[in-house]
Design an enzyme around this catalytic site. Structure first.
Site, PDB file in Angstrom:
ATOM      1  N   LYS A 118       0.827  -1.212   0.000  1.00 38.33           N
ATOM      2  CA  LYS A 118       0.000   0.000   0.000  1.00 38.33           C
ATOM      3  C   LYS A 118       0.862   1.263   0.000  1.00 38.33           C
ATOM      4  CE  LYS A 118      -2.145  -0.985   3.899  1.00 38.33           C
ATOM      5  NZ  LYS A 118      -1.528  -2.266   4.307  1.00 38.33           N
ATOM      6  N   ARG A 166      -9.265   1.045   9.067  1.00 33.70           N
ATOM      7  CA  ARG A 166      -8.949  -0.353   9.383  1.00 33.70           C
ATOM      8  C   ARG A 166     -10.064  -1.013  10.181  1.00 33.70           C
ATOM      9  NH1 ARG A 166      -2.944   0.485   9.039  1.00 33.70           N
ATOM     10  NH2 ARG A 166      -1.881  -1.445   9.437  1.00 33.70           N
ATOM     11  N   ARG A 185      12.015  -6.596   4.582  1.00 27.76           N
ATOM     12  CA  ARG A 185      11.962  -5.207   4.122  1.00 27.76           C
ATOM     13  C   ARG A 185      12.672  -4.228   5.035  1.00 27.76           C
ATOM     14  NH1 ARG A 185       5.702  -2.956   4.528  1.00 27.76           N
ATOM     15  NH2 ARG A 185       5.522  -3.088   6.787  1.00 27.76           N
ATOM     16  N   ARG A 238      11.470  -1.896  10.541  1.00 26.82           N
ATOM     17  CA  ARG A 238      10.454  -1.504  11.510  1.00 26.82           C
ATOM     18  C   ARG A 238      10.434  -2.473  12.680  1.00 26.82           C
ATOM     19  NH1 ARG A 238       4.987  -0.205   8.229  1.00 26.82           N
ATOM     20  NH2 ARG A 238       4.188  -1.283  10.061  1.00 26.82           N
ATOM     21  N   ARG A 254      -0.603  -8.732  13.595  1.00 25.00           N
ATOM     22  CA  ARG A 254      -1.077  -7.762  12.596  1.00 25.00           C
ATOM     23  C   ARG A 254      -1.993  -8.443  11.576  1.00 25.00           C
ATOM     24  NH1 ARG A 254       4.537  -5.578  10.751  1.00 25.00           N
ATOM     25  NH2 ARG A 254       3.449  -4.157   9.358  1.00 25.00           N
TER      26      ARG A 254
HETATM   27  P1  AMP Z   1       1.111   0.423   9.097  1.00 22.66           P
HETATM   28  O1  AMP Z   1       2.324   1.246   8.892  1.00 22.66           O
HETATM   29  O2  AMP Z   1      -0.071   0.919   8.317  1.00 22.66           O
HETATM   30  O3  AMP Z   1       1.355  -1.057   8.918  1.00 22.66           O
HETATM   31  O4  AMP Z   1       0.698   0.621  10.641  1.00 22.66           O
HETATM   32  C1  AMP Z   1       1.578   0.249  11.683  1.00 22.66           C
HETATM   33  C2  AMP Z   1       0.805   0.103  12.991  1.00 22.66           C
HETATM   34  O5  AMP Z   1       0.188   1.361  13.324  1.00 22.66           O
HETATM   35  C3  AMP Z   1      -0.356  -0.884  12.956  1.00 22.66           C
HETATM   36  O6  AMP Z   1       0.069  -2.220  13.190  1.00 22.66           O
HETATM   37  C4  AMP Z   1      -1.229  -0.338  14.096  1.00 22.66           C
HETATM   38  O7  AMP Z   1      -0.685  -0.651  15.360  1.00 22.66           O
HETATM   39  C5  AMP Z   1      -1.107   1.156  13.890  1.00 22.66           C
HETATM   40  N1  AMP Z   1      -2.105   1.687  12.936  1.00 22.66           N
HETATM   41  C6  AMP Z   1      -1.872   2.274  11.727  1.00 22.66           C
HETATM   42  N2  AMP Z   1      -3.004   2.665  11.137  1.00 22.66           N
HETATM   43  C7  AMP Z   1      -4.000   2.302  11.973  1.00 22.66           C
HETATM   44  C8  AMP Z   1      -5.415   2.406  11.922  1.00 22.66           C
HETATM   45  N3  AMP Z   1      -6.041   2.966  10.874  1.00 22.66           N
HETATM   46  N4  AMP Z   1      -6.126   1.934  12.976  1.00 22.66           N
HETATM   47  C9  AMP Z   1      -5.521   1.384  14.051  1.00 22.66           C
HETATM   48  N5  AMP Z   1      -4.193   1.234  14.162  1.00 22.66           N
HETATM   49  C10 AMP Z   1      -3.422   1.686  13.139  1.00 22.66           C
END
Ligand code: AMP
Length: 215
Positions: free
Chosen positions: A13, A88, A127, A162, A173
């Protein structure tokens, strides 16, 4: 044009969102990036979400909806918004619909990026990211340049992994994705907004499929 990129962690994404933002003058809104920035700058909110993020659980709807609300208020939409990693949950999807309506805007398209779990694990554990521009590298298919200069921003950069890109957090996740986020596929399908693309195709082919969906 306002669009959502929907898909499990590692579906690509962020990569596609950055590309769309550049090509179409759109604004990328990644709640994951916003939360990581809050952690790095040490805000109270950043401290509160750190453990939840490292575990791989979702942070509260209230926090992420608040982050998006702030951005929608202050950022002028250029070519429109790309929502990357948001919504989400169904509550977030409802909130986004309401926020856009308040602005006199709508949602034009939801792109689901489909990738099987095995490929996700392989991608995520391999990654790393340019700490300067966020460009994503992969040990197998796009290794970090030997000279340490990012191929995207041209800067000598650090390439970081990360904290939540490990097997334990990834399991959590993925569970969160299937339990809390995947119902959004039906939600947007029912509204006629959904297009599904094969996230396992090459980066260029995925970009092509998204372009076709937005045409
Ligand atoms: P991402 O970079 O999108 O994979 O997000 C990393 C982490 O941030 C996720 O595993 C969640 O802990 C938190 N996070 C990001 N976006 C959301 C969202 N829309 N709702 C809830 N938690 C989020």
């Amino acid at each position: 044009m306002n669009i959502i990129l929907l898909g499990p962690p590692g579906a690509g994404k962020g990569t596609q969102a950055r590309r769309l933002a550049e090509e179409r003058n759109m604004v990328q809104l990644s709640t994951g990036d916003m939360l990581r920035a809050a952690r790095t700058s040490g805000t109270d909110m950043g401290k509160r979400v750190a453990d939840v993020m490292d575990r791989g659980d979702l942070v509260t709807d209230e926090i992420v909806i608040g982050l998006i609300r702030e951005q929608l208020t202050y950022d002028e939409p250029a070519g429109g918004y790309i929502f990357d990693g948001f919504p989400r949950t169904l509550a977030q999807a409802d909130a986004l619909g309401n926020l856009l309506t308040e602005l006199g805007e709508g949602l034009d398209s939801v792109i689901e990026m489909k990738v099987d779990d095995e490929a996700l694990v392989a991608r995520i554990t391999a990654r790393s990211t340019c700490s300067n521009c966020g460009e994503v590298y992969n040990d197998q298919i796009k290794p970090i340049p030997a000279d340490g200069v990012c191929t995207n921003c041209g800067e000598k950069a650090e390439f970081t992994r990360r904290a939540d890109d490990n097997a334990d957090a990834l399991t959590t996740r993925l569970m969160a994705y299937y339990k809390q986020t995947s119902p959004l596929i039906g939600y947007y399908y029912a509204r006629g907004d959904l297009t599904t693309v094969d996230g396992l195709a090459s980066m260029d082919d995925v970009a092509g499929a998204i372009k076709a969906a937005l045409a």
